[in-house]
Write a protein that holds these residues in place. Structure first.
Motif, short mmCIF file in Angstrom:
data_model
loop_
_atom_site.label_atom_id
_atom_site.label_comp_id
_atom_site.label_asym_id
_atom_site.label_seq_id
_atom_site.Cartn_x
_atom_site.Cartn_y
_atom_site.Cartn_z
N PHE A 1 43.86 57.25 56.49
CA PHE A 1 42.43 57.37 56.34
C PHE A 1 42.06 57.50 54.88
O PHE A 1 42.79 58.14 54.09
CB PHE A 1 41.89 58.60 57.08
N PHE A 2 40.93 56.88 54.56
CA PHE A 2 40.31 57.12 53.25
C PHE A 2 39.23 58.17 53.47
O PHE A 2 38.38 58.00 54.34
CB PHE A 2 39.69 55.84 52.69
N ALA A 3 39.28 59.25 52.70
CA ALA A 3 38.31 60.34 52.88
C ALA A 3 37.76 60.77 51.53
O ALA A 3 38.47 60.74 50.52
CB ALA A 3 38.96 61.52 53.59
N SER A 4 36.49 61.18 51.55
CA SER A 4 35.84 61.64 50.32
C SER A 4 34.93 62.81 50.65
O SER A 4 34.27 62.81 51.70
CB SER A 4 35.02 60.49 49.71
N ILE A 5 34.92 63.80 49.76
CA ILE A 5 34.01 64.94 49.89
C ILE A 5 33.40 65.20 48.52
O ILE A 5 34.12 65.35 47.53
CB ILE A 5 34.74 66.17 50.45
N VAL A 6 32.05 65.23 48.50
CA VAL A 6 31.33 65.40 47.23
C VAL A 6 30.27 66.48 47.42
O VAL A 6 29.51 66.43 48.39
CB VAL A 6 30.64 64.07 46.81
N PRO A 7 30.18 67.45 46.51
CA PRO A 7 29.10 68.44 46.61
C PRO A 7 27.74 67.77 46.48
O PRO A 7 27.55 66.88 45.63
CB PRO A 7 29.37 69.37 45.42
N LYS A 8 26.82 68.19 47.31
CA LYS A 8 25.48 67.61 47.30
C LYS A 8 24.77 67.82 45.97
O LYS A 8 24.06 66.93 45.47
CB LYS A 8 24.66 68.24 48.43
N GLU B 1 26.34 64.93 56.15
CA GLU B 1 25.98 66.11 55.34
C GLU B 1 26.28 67.35 56.16
O GLU B 1 25.86 67.47 57.30
CB GLU B 1 24.50 66.06 54.96
N LYS B 2 27.00 68.30 55.55
CA LYS B 2 27.39 69.50 56.26
C LYS B 2 27.51 70.67 55.30
O LYS B 2 27.91 70.49 54.14
CB LYS B 2 28.72 69.29 57.00
N ASN B 3 27.18 71.85 55.81
CA ASN B 3 27.28 73.06 54.99
C ASN B 3 28.63 73.72 55.22
O ASN B 3 29.07 73.88 56.36
CB ASN B 3 26.16 74.04 55.35
N SER B 4 29.27 74.11 54.12
CA SER B 4 30.57 74.79 54.20
C SER B 4 30.61 75.88 53.14
O SER B 4 30.40 75.60 51.95
CB SER B 4 31.70 73.79 53.98
N ASN B 5 30.85 77.10 53.60
CA ASN B 5 30.89 78.25 52.69
C ASN B 5 29.62 78.34 51.84
O ASN B 5 29.68 78.51 50.61
CB ASN B 5 32.13 78.16 51.78
N ASP B 6 28.46 78.18 52.52
CA ASP B 6 27.14 78.30 51.89
C ASP B 6 26.84 77.22 50.87
O ASP B 6 25.90 77.35 50.07
CB ASP B 6 26.99 79.69 51.23
N ASP B 7 27.63 76.15 50.84
CA ASP B 7 27.35 75.02 49.96
C ASP B 7 27.24 73.76 50.81
O ASP B 7 27.94 73.61 51.82
CB ASP B 7 28.48 74.84 48.92
N ASP B 8 26.36 72.83 50.38
CA ASP B 8 26.19 71.57 51.09
C ASP B 8 27.08 70.50 50.47
O ASP B 8 27.19 70.38 49.23
CB ASP B 8 24.71 71.12 51.01
#
Length: 638
Positions: free
Chosen positions: A155-162, A131-138
């Motif tokens: 690599f398999f990568a995924s990014i999902v807004p919290k 879990e990480k904050n980026s541009n004021d969004d988690d």
């Protein structure tokens, strides 16, 4: 080509463009040449920043670009001059192989987030949800290496807004909360109504239990309830309270009986102080009761909070002289200056008897030897015997200690002491083992000339053990060097009273014994102040008393009450060997002088008079002949 033109330049090749760009970024190489489209694509894909991109000066507008750090921009001119020297064949080869402007770059595989590049480069971030904050969004990130052999990294990568992860569950949770709250609002009144028959008895039982904890046993009652279990429990509490009350009553009666037994033993130890430990509590409780009723000045707020505090004060009054059990009787009862275990005036008188007979023998021998000188010899005899009578009378009166010894009186004692008599017997015979230890060994030829009064070395009795005080007790008393000094001249020249400094300390030492005895006892909380109350009645308001030299700011009202009670009883007591009982008016006058001298509390002394406590006590304990008129107005108006 560049190598041909500039043979000193080192040419380095890389298998991947991103490796070359990072080498330039780290300063490992000075520059890297590739197609503008390739450089743009790779720098975007791998998020490589802080590099400057320059187009090279190549004829036919070949789109060849050079990448290098900003601080190495001067290399651009060198490389451009190398390119200008290219032959047409070399330029054609470059155009076909690398510099085709129509060459298209596929951007579909570009990684859109810099964090994924960082996580792929560091194995510690892989194979876990981050879990990480980026541009004021988690966001939640996940990166996994999915290579199946070979050298390329896949690599398999995924990014999902919290927010999107929790959106559905949050909606359900909120719905559940609102539904539960609505149900509680509906059910709470009903639950309270249903629980009332159970809750009410529980609350009543809790109150009864508090009464037991606070030891208010007589206030405990059986609670009204139809629930059998609660009724049985209430009966158990009620029965336990009754049992505890009876047990504590028996314990209190035992403790008070034991304390009175100790006080009675102290009084019985000396017939001259019998009743003191019994009478002081009487007058102290009388006085304390009147102080509680008073609304005057500093006493308006004084009250014993409960019966336990009053009992604590009463027990302290009973034990105020318990330390006297360690004081030798001959010190407590010392009625004359020469008294030790007996009154040694009889020894002195016997020496005068010896001198009387010596004078008679001298007279008889003289008239045998000088028959014609009988008249003058008789006159000498009568004069000597008259002087002996006068001297003995003076010594005997001094022994009583009824009058102040002036310097002239002290000088006469020393003058009488210089008279001598003959001892014909060995004074080392018949001694106890203890006396033998204190008598100096000496050789003498009898008869021996002795002084009529003498201070002998064996009269000085040293301390067997050094007297030390626990600092926690706060004792501030000057300890004499000797335990006792029985010297005849030393005792007869006491200026006031019958006690030497050693005797006075021995009597005062009873306060130290009181402190040691009472502080060693595990008093319960409701009797915690007994040691303090019982050990301060010899203090003064100005800090000159003993054993702690406390002053007014240190002394509470109960302690000041005991101070006055103890002194008044002592002044009016008719059983003291060293003084006669004072008439009531004289005792009150002495108390007044002590209050003026800041030994006693003046306000309490006045209340002692205005409340009539002194008269209540006198009518109960003093003989009628000792009770005379007291003009209290002159003391109250002072």
């Amino acid at each position: 080509m560049i190598k041909e033109k500039y043979p000193l330049i080192d040419i380095v090749t890389y298998s991947h463009v991103d490796e070359a760009l990072r080498a330039v970024q780290k300063g490992e190489v000075d520059a890297f040449i590739d197609l503008e489209a390739v450089l743009s694509y790779v720098s975007e894909q791998f998020m490589i920043k802080n590099l400057t991109y320059h187009k090279l000066n190549i004829k036919n507008s070949f789109p060849l670009s050079l990448v290098l750090p900003p601080e190495k921009k001067p290399l651009l001119d060198i490389i451009n001059r190398a390119i200008e020297s290219l032959t047409p064949q070399q330029q054609h080869y470059l155009q076909q192989r690398w510099l085709n402007p129509d060459l298209e770059v596929n951007r579909t595989g570009m990684v859109p987030y810099e964090e994924l590049i960082d996580f792929a480069a560091d194995e510690s971030y892989q194979n876990q949800l981050i879990e990480k904050n980026s541009n004021d969004d988690d966001y939640f990130y996940y990166v996994r290496d999915v290579r199946r052999g070979g050298h390329d990294q896949i690599f398999f990568a995924s990014i999902v807004p919290k927010a999107s992860v929790y959106a559905d569950s949050e909606e359900r949770i909120l719905t559940s909360i609102y539904t539960s709250a609505l149900l509680l609002l509906v059910l709470l009144p009903l639950a309270g109504l249903c629980a009332k028959p159970i809750v009410k008895p529980i609350l009543l039982l809790r109150e009864e239990n508090k009464k037991v904890k606070q030891r208010h046993y007589s206030d405990v009652a059986v609670i009204p309830t139809r629930i059998k279990e609660f009724h049985d429990l209430s009966m158990s509490i009620y029965t336990a309270a009754e049992s505890l009350q009876k047990h504590e009553k028996r314990q209190e009666e035992f403790v008070e009986s034991f304390i009175q037994l100790i006080a009675q033993a102290i009084d019985d130890k000396s017939p001259y102080t019998a009743g003191h430990c019994n009478r002081v509590p009487e007058i102290a409780l009388m006085f304390a009761h009147e102080v509680e009723k008073s609304n005057q000045g500093q006493f308006a707020d004084f009250r014993f909070k409960n019966a336990a505090e009053r009992r604590e004060f009463k027990i302290a009054a009973w034990l105020h002289d318990c330390g006297k059990i360690t004081t030798p009787e001959h010190i407590v009862d010392k009625g004359t200056k020469l008294e030790a275990n007996y009154n040694r005036i009889h020894e002195i008188r016997m020496r005068f008897e010896v001198l009387w007979r010596d004078a008679e023998l001298k007279y008889l021998q003289h008239i045998i030897d000088n028959p014609d000188d009988q008249a003058r010899a008789l006159a000498t005899l009568e004069q000597t015997q008259t002087q002996l009578q006068d001297d003995y009378t003076f010594v005997a009166n001094a022994n009583v200690g009824g009058e102040f010894m002036s310097d002239e009186h002290i000088a006469r004692i020393h003058e009488i002491a210089n008279k001598t008599w003959l001892r014909h017997f060995d004074d080392h015979l018949g001694l106890s083992p203890l006396e033998e230890l204190s008598v100096l060994a000496k050789s003498e030829t009898l008869p021996v000339e002795e002084h009529l009064l003498v201070d002998k070395p064996e009269h000085c009795i040293k301390r067997i053990n050094e007297l030390q005080f626990d600092p926690a007790f706060g004792i501030k008393m000057q300890v004499p060097e000797l335990q006792y000094n029985l010297g005849e001249i030393y005792n007869l020249t006491i200026k006031r009273g019958t006690l030497t400094a050693e005797d006075r300390f021995k009597i005062n030492e009873h306060m130290i014994s009181t402190i040691k005895m009472l502080e060693s006892l595990p008093f319960p909380d409701d009797l915690a102040r007994v040691p303090r109350y019982a050990s301060t009645h010899h203090e003064t308001m100005k800090g000159t008393g003993y054993p702690r030299k406390l002053s007014a700011k240190d002394l509470s009202t109960p302690e000041r009450i005991l101070m006055i009670s103890d002194i008044f009883e002592a002044l009016t007591a008719a059983d003291r060997p060293y003084k006669k009982a004072k008439p009531l008016s004289v005792a009150i006058d002495i108390l007044h002088k002590m209050a003026l001298d800041e030994h006693l509390d003046m306000d309490l002394f006045k209340l002692f008079l205005s409340s009539g406590v002194y008269m209540q006590y006198a009518e109960k304990f003093l003989p009628a002949k000792q009770i005379d008129d007291v003009d209290i107005d002159k003391y109250l108006s002072s």
